[in-house]
Structures are given as structure tokens and as C-alpha cells.
Design a protein around this motif. Structure first.
Motif, PDB file in Angstrom:
ATOM      1  N   GLU A  36       0.848  -1.183   0.000  1.00 17.40           N
ATOM      2  CA  GLU A  36       0.000   0.000   0.000  1.00 17.40           C
ATOM      3  C   GLU A  36       0.890   1.243   0.000  1.00 17.40           C
ATOM      4  O   GLU A  36       1.772   1.372   0.843  1.00 17.40           O
ATOM      5  CB  GLU A  36      -0.862  -0.025   1.260  1.00 17.40           C
ATOM      6  CG  GLU A  36      -1.842   1.112   1.387  1.00 17.40           C
ATOM      7  CD  GLU A  36      -2.662   0.973   2.664  1.00 17.40           C
ATOM      8  OE1 GLU A  36      -2.738   1.977   3.395  1.00 17.40           O
ATOM      9  OE2 GLU A  36      -3.194  -0.118   2.923  1.00 17.40           O
ATOM     10  N   LEU A  37       0.660   2.141  -0.967  1.00 23.65           N
ATOM     11  CA  LEU A  37       1.404   3.395  -1.012  1.00 23.65           C
ATOM     12  C   LEU A  37       0.808   4.391  -0.026  1.00 23.65           C
ATOM     13  O   LEU A  37      -0.412   4.539   0.037  1.00 23.65           O
ATOM     14  CB  LEU A  37       1.364   4.011  -2.411  1.00 23.65           C
ATOM     15  CG  LEU A  37       2.361   3.474  -3.423  1.00 23.65           C
ATOM     16  CD1 LEU A  37       2.121   4.101  -4.792  1.00 23.65           C
ATOM     17  CD2 LEU A  37       3.785   3.699  -2.989  1.00 23.65           C
ATOM     18  N   LYS A  38       1.676   5.047   0.726  1.00 20.34           N
ATOM     19  CA  LYS A  38       1.230   6.077   1.667  1.00 20.34           C
ATOM     20  C   LYS A  38       2.080   7.313   1.487  1.00 20.34           C
ATOM     21  O   LYS A  38       3.260   7.224   1.152  1.00 20.34           O
ATOM     22  CB  LYS A  38       1.339   5.574   3.109  1.00 20.34           C
ATOM     23  CG  LYS A  38       0.402   4.429   3.425  1.00 20.34           C
ATOM     24  CD  LYS A  38       0.408   4.103   4.895  1.00 20.34           C
ATOM     25  CE  LYS A  38      -0.580   2.978   5.182  1.00 20.34           C
ATOM     26  NZ  LYS A  38      -0.686   2.706   6.613  1.00 20.34           N
ATOM     27  N   LYS A  39       1.452   8.461   1.712  1.00 22.26           N
ATOM     28  CA  LYS A  39       2.176   9.730   1.607  1.00 22.26           C
ATOM     29  C   LYS A  39       3.248   9.813   2.679  1.00 22.26           C
ATOM     30  O   LYS A  39       3.087   9.323   3.792  1.00 22.26           O
ATOM     31  CB  LYS A  39       1.223  10.907   1.748  1.00 22.26           C
ATOM     32  CG  LYS A  39       0.325  11.099   0.566  1.00 22.26           C
ATOM     33  CD  LYS A  39      -0.476  12.374   0.686  1.00 22.26           C
ATOM     34  CE  LYS A  39      -1.335  12.533  -0.555  1.00 22.26           C
ATOM     35  NZ  LYS A  39      -2.062  13.799  -0.553  1.00 22.26           N
ATOM     36  N   ARG A  46       5.717   6.283   0.084  1.00 19.59           N
ATOM     37  CA  ARG A  46       6.390   5.060   0.515  1.00 19.59           C
ATOM     38  C   ARG A  46       5.422   3.901   0.423  1.00 19.59           C
ATOM     39  O   ARG A  46       4.234   4.066   0.628  1.00 19.59           O
ATOM     40  CB  ARG A  46       6.887   5.210   1.953  1.00 19.59           C
ATOM     41  CG  ARG A  46       7.934   6.277   2.072  1.00 19.59           C
ATOM     42  CD  ARG A  46       8.354   6.449   3.517  1.00 19.59           C
ATOM     43  NE  ARG A  46       9.272   7.557   3.618  1.00 19.59           N
ATOM     44  CZ  ARG A  46      10.564   7.423   3.867  1.00 19.59           C
ATOM     45  NH1 ARG A  46      11.073   6.229   4.064  1.00 19.59           N
ATOM     46  NH2 ARG A  46      11.330   8.479   3.936  1.00 19.59           N
ATOM     47  N   LYS A  47       5.988   2.739   0.125  1.00 15.91           N
ATOM     48  CA  LYS A  47       5.158   1.551   0.031  1.00 15.91           C
ATOM     49  C   LYS A  47       5.330   0.741   1.310  1.00 15.91           C
ATOM     50  O   LYS A  47       6.438   0.459   1.734  1.00 15.91           O
ATOM     51  CB  LYS A  47       5.535   0.703  -1.179  1.00 15.91           C
ATOM     52  CG  LYS A  47       4.507  -0.362  -1.490  1.00 15.91           C
ATOM     53  CD  LYS A  47       4.684  -0.913  -2.883  1.00 15.91           C
ATOM     54  CE  LYS A  47       3.497  -1.747  -3.293  1.00 15.91           C
ATOM     55  NZ  LYS A  47       3.647  -2.261  -4.647  1.00 15.91           N
ATOM     56  N   TYR A  48       4.202   0.395   1.918  1.00 15.38           N
ATOM     57  CA  TYR A  48       4.191  -0.420   3.132  1.00 15.38           C
ATOM     58  C   TYR A  48       3.608  -1.777   2.776  1.00 15.38           C
ATOM     59  O   TYR A  48       2.639  -1.863   2.030  1.00 15.38           O
ATOM     60  CB  TYR A  48       3.365   0.258   4.221  1.00 15.38           C
ATOM     61  CG  TYR A  48       4.019   1.522   4.740  1.00 15.38           C
ATOM     62  CD1 TYR A  48       4.836   1.475   5.862  1.00 15.38           C
ATOM     63  CD2 TYR A  48       3.843   2.736   4.092  1.00 15.38           C
ATOM     64  CE1 TYR A  48       5.456   2.619   6.338  1.00 15.38           C
ATOM     65  CE2 TYR A  48       4.460   3.887   4.562  1.00 15.38           C
ATOM     66  CZ  TYR A  48       5.260   3.820   5.670  1.00 15.38           C
ATOM     67  OH  TYR A  48       5.883   4.954   6.138  1.00 15.38           O
ATOM     68  N   TYR A  49       4.214  -2.814   3.311  1.00 17.27           N
ATOM     69  CA  TYR A  49       3.784  -4.178   3.025  1.00 17.27           C
ATOM     70  C   TYR A  49       3.154  -4.788   4.262  1.00 17.27           C
ATOM     71  O   TYR A  49       3.591  -4.540   5.370  1.00 17.27           O
ATOM     72  CB  TYR A  49       4.970  -5.026   2.573  1.00 17.27           C
ATOM     73  CG  TYR A  49       5.516  -4.588   1.241  1.00 17.27           C
ATOM     74  CD1 TYR A  49       6.545  -3.653   1.172  1.00 17.27           C
ATOM     75  CD2 TYR A  49       4.996  -5.075   0.055  1.00 17.27           C
ATOM     76  CE1 TYR A  49       7.039  -3.233  -0.049  1.00 17.27           C
ATOM     77  CE2 TYR A  49       5.488  -4.669  -1.167  1.00 17.27           C
ATOM     78  CZ  TYR A  49       6.507  -3.750  -1.210  1.00 17.27           C
ATOM     79  OH  TYR A  49       6.984  -3.328  -2.424  1.00 17.27           O
ATOM     80  N   PHE A  50       2.136  -5.614   4.032  1.00 17.05           N
ATOM     81  CA  PHE A  50       1.410  -6.279   5.105  1.00 17.05           C
ATOM     82  C   PHE A  50       1.265  -7.755   4.758  1.00 17.05           C
ATOM     83  O   PHE A  50       1.062  -8.104   3.598  1.00 17.05           O
ATOM     84  CB  PHE A  50       0.012  -5.668   5.261  1.00 17.05           C
ATOM     85  CG  PHE A  50       0.031  -4.191   5.505  1.00 17.05           C
ATOM     86  CD1 PHE A  50       0.084  -3.702   6.804  1.00 17.05           C
ATOM     87  CD2 PHE A  50       0.020  -3.294   4.452  1.00 17.05           C
ATOM     88  CE1 PHE A  50       0.113  -2.345   7.047  1.00 17.05           C
ATOM     89  CE2 PHE A  50       0.049  -1.928   4.691  1.00 17.05           C
ATOM     90  CZ  PHE A  50       0.097  -1.453   5.989  1.00 17.05           C
ATOM     91  N   LEU A  51       1.366  -8.596   5.771  1.00 14.28           N
ATOM     92  CA  LEU A  51       1.097 -10.017   5.559  1.00 14.28           C
ATOM     93  C   LEU A  51      -0.392 -10.214   5.310  1.00 14.28           C
ATOM     94  O   LEU A  51      -1.223  -9.611   5.971  1.00 14.28           O
ATOM     95  CB  LEU A  51       1.481 -10.828   6.801  1.00 14.28           C
ATOM     96  CG  LEU A  51       2.952 -11.076   7.053  1.00 14.28           C
ATOM     97  CD1 LEU A  51       3.147 -11.785   8.384  1.00 14.28           C
ATOM     98  CD2 LEU A  51       3.561 -11.881   5.928  1.00 14.28           C
ATOM     99  N   THR A  52      -0.714 -11.056   4.355  1.00 14.08           N
ATOM    100  CA  THR A  52      -2.098 -11.445   4.126  1.00 14.08           C
ATOM    101  C   THR A  52      -2.398 -12.655   5.020  1.00 14.08           C
ATOM    102  O   THR A  52      -1.504 -13.167   5.697  1.00 14.08           O
ATOM    103  CB  THR A  52      -2.296 -11.847   2.658  1.00 14.08           C
ATOM    104  OG1 THR A  52      -1.460 -12.968   2.385  1.00 14.08           O
ATOM    105  CG2 THR A  52      -1.971 -10.692   1.708  1.00 14.08           C
ATOM    106  N   ARG A  53      -3.630 -13.119   4.995  1.00 14.82           N
ATOM    107  CA  ARG A  53      -3.956 -14.338   5.768  1.00 14.82           C
ATOM    108  C   ARG A  53      -3.099 -15.510   5.299  1.00 14.82           C
ATOM    109  O   ARG A  53      -2.601 -16.287   6.105  1.00 14.82           O
ATOM    110  CB  ARG A  53      -5.434 -14.682   5.637  1.00 14.82           C
ATOM    111  CG  ARG A  53      -6.308 -13.775   6.430  1.00 14.82           C
ATOM    112  CD  ARG A  53      -7.751 -14.194   6.315  1.00 14.82           C
ATOM    113  NE  ARG A  53      -8.571 -13.174   6.960  1.00 14.82           N
ATOM    114  CZ  ARG A  53      -9.759 -13.396   7.432  1.00 14.82           C
ATOM    115  NH1 ARG A  53     -10.304 -14.585   7.327  1.00 14.82           N
ATOM    116  NH2 ARG A  53     -10.441 -12.424   8.006  1.00 14.82           N
ATOM    117  N   ASP A  54      -2.948 -15.624   3.978  1.00  8.90           N
ATOM    118  CA  ASP A  54      -2.087 -16.688   3.445  1.00  8.90           C
ATOM    119  C   ASP A  54      -0.645 -16.489   3.892  1.00  8.90           C
ATOM    120  O   ASP A  54       0.078 -17.448   4.153  1.00  8.90           O
ATOM    121  CB  ASP A  54      -2.150 -16.729   1.918  1.00  8.90           C
ATOM    122  CG  ASP A  54      -3.464 -17.278   1.397  1.00  8.90           C
ATOM    123  OD1 ASP A  54      -4.216 -17.898   2.180  1.00  8.90           O
ATOM    124  OD2 ASP A  54      -3.739 -17.089   0.194  1.00  8.90           O
TER     125      ASP A  54
END
Length: 81
Positions: A36-39, A46-54
Motif C-alpha cells: 500500500e502506497l502512503k504519503k 512510501r510503500k508499506y507491506y502487510f502479511l495477508t492471511r495466506d
């Protein structure tokens, strides 16, 4: 989702951007993380990454497998009882 933080250096181990981004792209294609890109107040977005359920499930499987490898190796090296 669980937020993960990428650390570029840890205990003398350096990781270059050239190795991190291909890994992130592969994990994203496998739907183990989402980005997800955030200001940013100090430059470009900046791009932030998150773990999905998988991704959470894959991480748990990795941890289980890692312990299965780590324990015997530690015993062999004399570090585990």
C-alpha cells in the motif's frame, strides 16, 4: 493483517535493495503480502507491506519447518541440549 517491518542491517548482516525488492515482488505475486502506497512528509510516497492471511499461514509453516532444521543443527554444533 499483520504489519511487517524490513530491517536493512541486523547484527552485521547487510541486505541490499537489489535483493529485497525481488523478494517482495515474488511474495506479492504469491499473495503472501500486499502493498500500500502512503504519503510521506519527507519525500516521495512510501510503500508499506502487510502479511495477508495466506502470508500469516506461510510464516507459521516456515517457523515450524525452521525449528525442525534448527534444533538438529544446533545439537550437531554443540549449541543445543
Amino acid at each position: 493483517m499483520v504489519q511487517i517491518k524490513i530491517v536493512k542491517a541486523w547484527d552485521g548482516l547487510s541486505v541490499s535493495e537489489g535483493s529485497i525488492y525481488p523478494i517482495l515482488l515474488r511474495l506479492q505475486k504469491e499473495k503472501l503480502i500486499s502493498g500500500e502506497l502512503k504519503k510521506s512528509s519527507t519525500g516521495p510516497n512510501r510503500k508499506y507491506y502487510f502479511l495477508t492471511r495466506d502470508g500469516v499461514q506461510a510464516l507459521e509453516e516456515f517457523r515450524t519447518n525452521w525449528v525442525g532444521i534448527k534444533v538438529p543443527v544446533d545439537r550437531m554444533l554443540g549449541g543445543g541440549k
